[in-house]
Scaffold this motif. Structure first.
Motif, PDB file in Angstrom:
ATOM      1  N   GLU A 106     -10.152  14.246 101.372  1.00 50.15           N
ATOM      2  CA  GLU A 106      -8.620  13.896 101.326  1.00 50.15           C
ATOM      3  C   GLU A 106      -8.538  13.045 102.421  1.00 50.15           C
ATOM      4  O   GLU A 106      -9.060  13.165 103.521  1.00 50.15           O
ATOM      5  CB  GLU A 106      -7.900  14.929 101.563  1.00 50.15           C
ATOM      6  CG  GLU A 106      -7.816  15.954 100.541  1.00 50.15           C
ATOM      7  CD  GLU A 106      -6.973  17.133 100.544  1.00 50.15           C
ATOM      8  OE1 GLU A 106      -5.849  16.858 101.102  1.00 50.15           O
ATOM      9  OE2 GLU A 106      -7.077  18.208 100.018  1.00 50.15           O
ATOM     10  N   ARG A 129      -2.567   8.188 100.071  1.00 46.44           N
ATOM     11  CA  ARG A 129      -3.230   9.158 100.260  1.00 46.44           C
ATOM     12  C   ARG A 129      -4.150   9.247  99.022  1.00 46.44           C
ATOM     13  O   ARG A 129      -3.551   9.070  98.008  1.00 46.44           O
ATOM     14  CB  ARG A 129      -2.749  10.584 100.629  1.00 46.44           C
ATOM     15  CG  ARG A 129      -1.806  10.672 101.942  1.00 46.44           C
ATOM     16  CD  ARG A 129      -2.786  10.255 103.336  1.00 46.44           C
ATOM     17  NE  ARG A 129      -3.380  11.540 103.245  1.00 46.44           N
ATOM     18  CZ  ARG A 129      -4.291  12.087 104.199  1.00 46.44           C
ATOM     19  NH1 ARG A 129      -4.391  11.183 105.371  1.00 46.44           N
ATOM     20  NH2 ARG A 129      -4.769  12.987 104.500  1.00 46.44           N
ATOM     21  N   ARG A 180      -7.415  12.061  96.938  1.00 49.31           N
ATOM     22  CA  ARG A 180      -8.135  13.050  96.756  1.00 49.31           C
ATOM     23  C   ARG A 180      -9.397  12.908  96.112  1.00 49.31           C
ATOM     24  O   ARG A 180      -9.016  12.520  94.711  1.00 49.31           O
ATOM     25  CB  ARG A 180      -7.677  14.555  96.446  1.00 49.31           C
ATOM     26  CG  ARG A 180      -8.506  15.549  96.342  1.00 49.31           C
ATOM     27  CD  ARG A 180      -7.696  16.764  95.986  1.00 49.31           C
ATOM     28  NE  ARG A 180      -6.818  17.125  96.914  1.00 49.31           N
ATOM     29  CZ  ARG A 180      -5.676  18.080  96.617  1.00 49.31           C
ATOM     30  NH1 ARG A 180      -5.848  18.833  95.773  1.00 49.31           N
ATOM     31  NH2 ARG A 180      -4.947  18.669  97.620  1.00 49.31           N
ATOM     32  N   GLN A 187     -12.393  10.684  90.825  1.00 45.60           N
ATOM     33  CA  GLN A 187     -11.604  10.032  91.711  1.00 45.60           C
ATOM     34  C   GLN A 187     -10.182  10.013  91.158  1.00 45.60           C
ATOM     35  O   GLN A 187      -9.922  10.048  90.003  1.00 45.60           O
ATOM     36  CB  GLN A 187     -12.253   8.498  91.868  1.00 45.60           C
ATOM     37  CG  GLN A 187     -11.106   7.473  91.748  1.00 45.60           C
ATOM     38  CD  GLN A 187     -11.648   6.123  92.091  1.00 45.60           C
ATOM     39  OE1 GLN A 187     -12.942   6.199  92.729  1.00 45.60           O
ATOM     40  NE2 GLN A 187     -11.017   5.116  91.910  1.00 45.60           N
ATOM     41  N   VAL A 231     -10.939  11.263 107.730  1.00 45.01           N
ATOM     42  CA  VAL A 231     -10.682  12.319 106.359  1.00 45.01           C
ATOM     43  C   VAL A 231     -10.870  13.719 106.592  1.00 45.01           C
ATOM     44  O   VAL A 231     -11.574  14.120 107.717  1.00 45.01           O
ATOM     45  CB  VAL A 231     -11.667  11.631 105.312  1.00 45.01           C
ATOM     46  CG1 VAL A 231     -11.395  10.183 104.772  1.00 45.01           C
ATOM     47  CG2 VAL A 231     -13.189  11.899 105.800  1.00 45.01           C
ATOM     48  N   TYR A 232     -10.585  14.445 105.635  1.00 45.83           N
ATOM     49  CA  TYR A 232     -10.568  15.939 105.785  1.00 45.83           C
ATOM     50  C   TYR A 232     -11.648  15.988 104.406  1.00 45.83           C
ATOM     51  O   TYR A 232     -11.665  15.642 103.487  1.00 45.83           O
ATOM     52  CB  TYR A 232      -9.535  16.640 105.511  1.00 45.83           C
ATOM     53  CG  TYR A 232      -9.838  18.147 105.285  1.00 45.83           C
ATOM     54  CD1 TYR A 232     -10.150  18.770 106.641  1.00 45.83           C
ATOM     55  CD2 TYR A 232      -9.617  18.737 104.193  1.00 45.83           C
ATOM     56  CE1 TYR A 232     -10.169  20.217 106.208  1.00 45.83           C
ATOM     57  CE2 TYR A 232      -9.661  20.272 104.071  1.00 45.83           C
ATOM     58  CZ  TYR A 232     -10.192  20.768 105.050  1.00 45.83           C
ATOM     59  OH  TYR A 232     -10.525  22.312 104.785  1.00 45.83           O
ATOM     60  N   GLN A 273     -14.776  18.073  98.331  1.00 44.62           N
ATOM     61  CA  GLN A 273     -13.393  17.371  98.099  1.00 44.62           C
ATOM     62  C   GLN A 273     -12.993  16.814  99.252  1.00 44.62           C
ATOM     63  O   GLN A 273     -13.092  17.004 100.521  1.00 44.62           O
ATOM     64  CB  GLN A 273     -12.179  18.430  97.759  1.00 44.62           C
ATOM     65  CG  GLN A 273     -12.542  19.208  96.354  1.00 44.62           C
ATOM     66  CD  GLN A 273     -11.044  19.751  96.170  1.00 44.62           C
ATOM     67  OE1 GLN A 273     -10.388  20.237  97.054  1.00 44.62           O
ATOM     68  NE2 GLN A 273     -11.056  20.179  94.746  1.00 44.62           N
ATOM     69  N   GLU A 325     -15.920  13.001 109.151  1.00 40.28           N
ATOM     70  CA  GLU A 325     -14.498  13.236 109.325  1.00 40.28           C
ATOM     71  C   GLU A 325     -13.997  12.365 110.579  1.00 40.28           C
ATOM     72  O   GLU A 325     -12.857  11.765 110.306  1.00 40.28           O
ATOM     73  CB  GLU A 325     -14.149  14.657 109.350  1.00 40.28           C
ATOM     74  CG  GLU A 325     -14.431  15.439 107.969  1.00 40.28           C
ATOM     75  CD  GLU A 325     -14.074  17.027 108.387  1.00 40.28           C
ATOM     76  OE1 GLU A 325     -13.522  17.593 107.428  1.00 40.28           O
ATOM     77  OE2 GLU A 325     -14.538  17.416 109.466  1.00 40.28           O
ATOM     78  N   GLU A 351     -13.394  13.850  94.637  1.00 38.47           N
ATOM     79  CA  GLU A 351     -14.328  14.767  94.499  1.00 38.47           C
ATOM     80  C   GLU A 351     -15.610  14.451  93.976  1.00 38.47           C
ATOM     81  O   GLU A 351     -15.872  13.463  93.310  1.00 38.47           O
ATOM     82  CB  GLU A 351     -13.902  15.786  93.408  1.00 38.47           C
ATOM     83  CG  GLU A 351     -14.542  17.267  93.370  1.00 38.47           C
ATOM     84  CD  GLU A 351     -14.239  18.094  92.369  1.00 38.47           C
ATOM     85  OE1 GLU A 351     -14.760  18.326  91.386  1.00 38.47           O
ATOM     86  OE2 GLU A 351     -13.034  18.861  92.596  1.00 38.47           O
ATOM     87  N   ALA A 356     -11.288   7.578 102.196  1.00 42.87           N
ATOM     88  CA  ALA A 356     -11.904   8.429 101.295  1.00 42.87           C
ATOM     89  C   ALA A 356     -12.957   7.758 100.518  1.00 42.87           C
ATOM     90  O   ALA A 356     -14.040   8.766 100.205  1.00 42.87           O
ATOM     91  CB  ALA A 356     -10.740   9.317 100.477  1.00 42.87           C
TER      92      ALA A 356
END
Length: 332
Positions: free
Chosen positions: A59, A14, A16, A6, A47-48, A57, A42, A18, A65
Motif C-alpha cells: 500500500e 493511493r 494497493r 494491481q 510504502v507499507y 500486499q 518500506e 498484491e 507501490a
C-alpha cells in the motif's frame, strides 16, 4: 514466478497492489533476517508491506507501490536463479527501479535477473545498476575501456573481477594493476620504509579487490609467480604488455605524457581498463589531467569504450551517494 495483481490509480493517489510468489520456501530469504529487506523497501519507497502466506500486499502512493512491487519481484527472481541477496543488492534494485517506466509494466532490468555476470573463484558478480550492465558488457567486448565517475560505482572492482575471471579461464596470461603514486595532501617521500612499503598504501584498493575475488593463497602465489603484478604507473615505462589484462586506477592523477605512455604499452591479445573520477584530480595543475585529455581525443575511436557513471550508480552504502551529491551537486 511472481504473479502480480494491481488496482489502477492516478499518479499521486493511493494504491494497493498484491504479489503472489509460487515458492513460499524462498520468502525467508526474500524478506531477510527480521524482515530487514521489507523494512528497507518500506523506508526507501514510503510504502507499507504486509505478508499473507505466499502473498504480499503493498500500500502506498501509486508509483511508489508499483516500484516496491517491481523490486520485490526482481529480488525474488534473483533468488530463484540462485543469486544471493544482501543489503547492497536490495539498495541496488531499489535504485534501478527509479528509472522511468510505463504504468503497470515492470521494467525488464529490475524484474529479471541480470544476464551478464562475472564468475570468479570466490563469487559470481552481477551488475547492480544499469550503467554497470553497460560497463560489464564493454569489459567483454572492447579492447580499451575508460570508466569515469565518482567513488562507490564499482569501476575498479568490476574491472579487477573481470581480469581475475579471464586469468582463471586462460584468456590472458597475467594481470597488471597500476596506479599513479600521487599524494593527496601527504608527501610520499616522508612515509617510512623502502619503496614497496611507501607505495603499497596507494595500491591497497587493488589488493582489496583481488582478495575479494580470489582465495588469499592464490593471490599470494600468483603475485609471487608474476601472474599478477601490482605496481606504480612509473614501472610501466618501456614495456609492451601482451596477453595481459591491464588496469589503471585513479587515472585522473596521470599527466598527459603519463597517459600516452600507458596507453601505448598495449600489446597483442590484451585488454586495458582505465578508471578514474575526473572531478577528483590531485595533480598540482588539475587542468593537465591525462584522463580528461585521453577521453577527449579517443572517444569514438573503434575498439575504445567510454562508460560514464553518475551518483545514481553508487552501489556502496546509500549515504555515499548522498555525500557525493552534497559535494558535487544534484547534476553530478
Amino acid at each position: 514466478m511472481a504473479k502480480k495483481h494491481q488496482v489502477r490509480a492516478e499518479p499521486g493517489e493511493r494504491a494497493r497492489l498484491e504479489v503472489t510468489f509460487e515458492k513460499p520456501y524462498l520468502l525467508g530469504t526474500l524478506f531477510g533476517q527480521f524482515d530487514q529487506n521489507l523494512v528497507a523497501i518500506e523506508n526507501r519507497l514510503g510504502v507499507y508491506i504486509a505478508a499473507r502466506g505466499n502473498r504480499l500486499q503493498i500500500e502506498g502512493e501509486a508509483e511508489a507501490a508499483a516500484r516496491a512491487r517491481d523490486v520485490l519481484t526482481g529480488l525474488y527472481n534473483r533468488i530463484v536463479e540462485g543469486q544471493s541477496i544482501d543489503n547492497g543488492t536490495v539498495e541496488a534494485v531499489i535504485a534501478m527501479s527509479s528509472e522511468p517506466m510505463l504504468d503497470g509494466i515492470i521494467r525488464h532490468d529490475v524484474a529479471e535477473p541480470p544476464k551478464v555476470m562475472i564468475r570468479t573463484r570466490k563469487k559470481t558478480i552481477v551488475p547492480r545498476s544499469p550503467t554497470q550492465v553497460t560497463y560489464m558488457e564493454a569489459l567483454v567486448r572492447n579492447d580499451v575501456i575508460f570508466a569515469l565517475g565518482p567513488a562507490g560505482t564499482g569501476k575498479t572492482y568490476l574491472a579487477v573481477a573481470q581480469a581475475v575471471s579471464q586469468l582463471i579461464s586462460g584468456s590472458v596470461d597475467r594481470l597488471i594493476l597500476s596506479r599513479p603514486a600521487v599524494e593527496a595532501g601527504e608527501r610520499l617521500g616522508f612515509l617510512p620504509g623502502d619503496m614497496k612499503e611507501k607505495v603499497d598504501p596507494y595500491l591497497r584498493p587493488l589488493y582489496d579487490a583481488l582478495y575479494d575475488t580470489l582465495p588469499a593463497e592464490q593471490v599470494e602465489r600468483r603475485i609471487a609467480s608474476g601472474e599478477i603484478e601490482i605496481a606504480p604507473l612509473a614501472f610501466m615505462r618501456g614495456r609492451t604488455l601482451a596477453n595481459a589484462f591491464i588496469i589503471l586506477d585513479e587515472a585522473q592523477n596521470t599527466t598527459i605524457a603519463q597517459m600516452k605512455m600507458f596507453l601505448t604499452r598495449f600489446g597483442e591479445n590484451s585488454r586495458m581498463v582505465i578508471c578514474g573520477d575526473p572531478k577528483q584530480v590531485d595533480l598540482p595543475q588539475p587542468g593537465a589531467s591525462g584522463l580528461a585529455d585521453a577521453v577527449h581525443k579517443l572517444e569514438g575511436v573503434e575498439g575504445i569504450a567510454v562508460v560514464p557513471f553518475g551518483i545514481s550508480d553508487v552501489v556502496r552504502h546509500p549515504v555515499v551517494g548522498r555525500i557525493v551529491q552534497a559535494y558535487e551537486g544534484p547534476d553530478a
